[in-house]
Design an enzyme around this catalytic site. Structure first.
Site, PDB file in Angstrom:
ATOM      1  N   HIS A  59      -1.727 -10.732   2.532  1.00 19.99           N
ATOM      2  CA  HIS A  59      -1.581  -9.722   3.583  1.00 19.99           C
ATOM      3  C   HIS A  59      -2.977  -9.164   3.869  1.00 19.99           C
ATOM      4  O   HIS A  59      -3.667  -8.704   2.948  1.00 19.99           O
ATOM      5  CB  HIS A  59      -0.669  -8.583   3.142  1.00 19.99           C
ATOM      6  N   ALA A  73       4.214  -4.631  -1.817  1.00 18.99           N
ATOM      7  CA  ALA A  73       3.194  -5.660  -2.029  1.00 18.99           C
ATOM      8  C   ALA A  73       1.863  -5.367  -1.371  1.00 18.99           C
ATOM      9  O   ALA A  73       1.014  -6.250  -1.282  1.00 18.99           O
ATOM     10  CB  ALA A  73       3.730  -7.005  -1.518  1.00 18.99           C
ATOM     11  N   ASN A 126       8.506  -6.694   4.933  1.00 26.14           N
ATOM     12  CA  ASN A 126       8.582  -5.257   4.678  1.00 26.14           C
ATOM     13  C   ASN A 126       7.200  -4.611   4.753  1.00 26.14           C
ATOM     14  O   ASN A 126       7.069  -3.429   5.065  1.00 26.14           O
ATOM     15  CB  ASN A 126       9.198  -4.986   3.301  1.00 26.14           C
TER      16      ASN A 126
END
Length: 265
Positions: free
Chosen positions: A216, A117, A186
């Site tokens: 993020h 991602a 992750n």
């Protein structure tokens, strides 16, 4: 001409269904879905035979993990020692440095990691080749319900459930945080793999009830320059703890492994 890779997909969840359906439809040239491994009986739901892991290792030359960190820990070395390659989606398992070293040195199979991602990892790897970065931070923001964990006490759970604005749930290193949030961070491990230091990456996990997107934000600074990457993803409808883009990142990695021309590597 590149040979066709026979692929076993481990996990038929939010990630695995998208990856498996695309493989079965021939959307990744050079890759053939030969088996699906899952601990639940799938019946006709999967577009390939459901095999045990041992059977899949014997039948395939590439295993794609889309089922969680436990698969990497429990089967990674066995897969690689058999001569079968392994593509890892759950990079959080690599916060165990002993495991990471064993996976990177076990063969003749080869281990690969997908960025999942987050972007910018290729640039961070290039910058790292110039020397260590001085400061690396990652801030991950998700819906509170996706961050609830069995280890949380009632006070913390109550704070998450009653939140009306952003709440920092945990702050730590990329070594510490993925252990506490195995399905949600992750990305922290992927950034640490790119810069080569689990302890150098400072991670903040934020719960926000208004988080329409999973976000993020990576910031890195050093003598080489300053870098900032920000991504905002739609959460997966079936599993909001992961982002919709993750299975497509896995498919992109598969295409690169199978030799599709025109790839940005």
């Amino acid at each position: 001409m590149n040979r066709t890779r026979t692929v076993a997909l481990v996990g038929w969840g939010a990630i695995g269904r998208v990856v498996g359906t695309a493989l079965a439809a021939g959307e990744v040239p050079g890759a053939e879905l030969a088996a699906v491994v899952d601990n639940r009986p799938l019946g006709d739901a999967a577009p390939a035979p459901q095999l045990t892991m041992d059977q899949a290792i014997d039948a395939c030359d590439l295993i794609v993990e889309a089922a969680g960190q436990g698969v990497v820990r429990g089967w990674g070395e066995t897969i690689l020692a058999s001569g079968t390659d392994l593509l890892v989606a759950s990079t959080g398992a690599l916060t165990d440095e002993d495991l990471a070293k064993r996976l990177l040195t076990t063969g003749p199979g080869r281990v690969y990691f997908t960025g999942g991602a987050v972007g910018g990892l290729d640039l961070l790897q290039a910058v790292r080749a110039m020397g260590p970065l001085g400061e690396i931070t990652l801030t991950t923001t998700k819906l509170p319900s996706t961050l609830e964990q069995p280890w949380m006490d009632e006070d913390l759970l109550g704070e998450l459930r009653a939140a009306t604005g952003p709440v920092e749930v945990m702050r730590g290193t990329a070594r510490e945080v993925p252990v506490k949030f195995p399905k949600s961070t992750n990305v922290a491990a992927s950034v640490a793999l790119a810069v080569g230091d689990l302890d150098a990456v400072r991670v903040s996990v934020v719960a926000d009830p208004a988080a329409v997107h999973t976000s993020h934000v990576i910031e890195a600074n050093g003598p080489q320059g300053s870098y900032r990457f920000e991504v905002r993803h739609q959460p997966d409808a079936a599993n909001p703890a992961t982002s919709q883009v993750v299975p497509y990142a896995v498919l992109r990695s598969l295409a690169a492994l199978c030799g599709r021309s025109g790839q940005i590597l």
